[in-house]
Write an enzyme that holds these catalytic residues in place. Structure first.
Site, short mmCIF file in Angstrom:
data_model
loop_
_atom_site.label_atom_id
_atom_site.label_comp_id
_atom_site.label_asym_id
_atom_site.label_seq_id
_atom_site.Cartn_x
_atom_site.Cartn_y
_atom_site.Cartn_z
N LEU A 134 44.34 56.74 19.78
CA LEU A 134 44.41 57.22 21.53
C LEU A 134 46.14 57.84 22.11
O LEU A 134 46.53 56.38 22.69
CB LEU A 134 43.32 57.03 22.57
CG LEU A 134 41.86 57.06 22.02
CD1 LEU A 134 40.79 56.44 23.01
CD2 LEU A 134 41.87 58.60 21.47
N ASP A 135 46.09 58.82 22.85
CA ASP A 135 47.43 58.89 23.28
C ASP A 135 46.86 58.42 24.61
O ASP A 135 46.00 58.00 25.50
CB ASP A 135 46.94 60.57 24.05
CG ASP A 135 47.76 62.10 22.93
OD1 ASP A 135 48.01 61.25 22.11
OD2 ASP A 135 47.62 62.94 22.88
N ARG A 136 48.20 57.96 24.90
CA ARG A 136 48.22 56.96 26.81
C ARG A 136 47.33 58.16 27.90
O ARG A 136 46.32 56.88 28.30
CB ARG A 136 49.78 57.21 26.79
CG ARG A 136 49.42 56.45 28.45
CD ARG A 136 50.71 57.04 29.38
NE ARG A 136 52.64 56.22 28.43
CZ ARG A 136 52.39 54.52 28.53
NH1 ARG A 136 52.10 53.98 29.18
NH2 ARG A 136 53.28 54.26 27.94
N ARG A 234 45.15 68.93 22.30
CA ARG A 234 45.52 69.38 23.24
C ARG A 234 46.67 70.70 23.07
O ARG A 234 46.60 71.50 23.97
CB ARG A 234 46.44 68.24 23.90
CG ARG A 234 45.46 67.50 24.18
CD ARG A 234 46.12 66.00 24.40
NE ARG A 234 47.84 65.76 25.68
CZ ARG A 234 49.08 65.15 26.17
NH1 ARG A 234 48.73 64.34 24.93
NH2 ARG A 234 49.75 65.59 26.81
#
Length: 296
Positions: A134-136, A234
């Site tokens: 997962l992205d930060r 995104r």
């Protein structure tokens, strides 16, 4: 760690290597076992060559070799929110703001650092096998395999569609359709090492969505990915003019939230050993729930 099987009548006469392949032991893992110091292939308590012919009733044991760890990865300790754990799987609820892996300039504070610390407390020497990164700034369910066997099987399940993730997000504005798909190739942005962009030179990507609720500033959507490109959700919503709330990198408004409003809320998979169906769900985190309450 080891796996054990009893040979049944239907498998009698198979070469040991063929029998092990039928148990989803990859050629690479078998090679690693054969040429390691501590890996073993045993039949009825005696080490055997892979050309041995198994017989009905034989007890086969495969002992995995010690995995090579990344010595540069710092072990750190924190209270990970563990959703599920056994010998093969670790599923956590990752908070927003925590990177999945360390970087050159941020060598600590990542999921990988904390998982290594968690393994140390259990006496495990496994490498860190992150299956669903997962992205930060994305929160929610994150899947880690605890050994090479589990990682290989889960990677296969992911390719076969037997491992699926679902997300919820807040996207700015009002989508034209309540149910739809975004199908557009994604690649690196030429001037950035981080950003991605829709480009004809990119890799195929498809995102399915359904509007769950509508508010003045955003739509609350459920999302199902058909591909897993970096920053896919995104990039796709930004591409159609509805960037995620809080996603400053892709044009989202940061007044309501200082991180992208994206949460990994559902995960289902087949267990790599038992092949049992497992499913997990998480509610929205506090910061996203708070925005809904303020928007009503």
């Amino acid at each position: 760690m080891f796996l054990e099987w009893q040979v049944n009548k239907e498998d009698s006469g198979l070469l040991l290597r063929t029998f092990l392949r039928s148990k989803h032991i990859s050629k690479q893992l078998l090679t690693a076992v054969k040429f390691s110091v501590d890996g073993k292939i045993e039949v009825n308590g005696t080490e055997q060559n892979v050309l041995y012919e198994v017989q009905t009733g034989d007890e086969v044991r495969l002992t995995f070799p010690t995995e090579q760890q990344n010595e540069r990865l710092l072990a750190e300790h924190t209270d990970l929110e563990i959703v599920f754990e056994d010998e093969f799987l670790l599923i956590i609820n990752k908070p927003a703001g925590m990177a999945s892996i360390p970087s050159q300039y941020h060598p600590s504070g990542s999921v990988a650092n904390f998982v290594k610390g968690h393994y140390e407390t259990q006496g495990l020497t496994s490498a860190i096998h992150i299956v669903t990164r997962l992205d930060r700034e994305t929160s929610g369910l994150m899947l880690i395999a605890k050994n090479r066997f589990a990682h290989a099987r889960l990677s296969t399940f992911l390719q076969q569609g037997l491992l699926k993730r679902s997300y919820q997000a807040f996207v700015s504005g009002e989508l034209a359709e309540k149910v739809g798909s975004i199908e557009a190739p994604i690649g690196r942005k030429a001037v950035s090492i981080m950003e991605r962009v829709v480009t004809p030179e990119g890799k195929y990507a498809k995102t399915n969505y359904q509007v769950l609720a509508r508010y003045q500033a955003f739509d609350h959507v459920a999302i199902q990915l058909e591909t897993g490109r970096t920053h896919q959700i995104r990039v796709h919503f930004s591409y159609i003019g509805h960037p995620l709330i809080g996603d400053g990198m892709y044009g989202g408004d940061t007044d309501l939230l200082k991180r992208q409003a994206l949460h990994s809320c559902h995960l289902h998979l087949i267990h790599p050993l038992t092949e049992e169906y497992l499913a997990f769900d998480l509610p929205l985190p506090y910061d996203m729930e708070e925005i809904i309450l303020k928007s009503k």
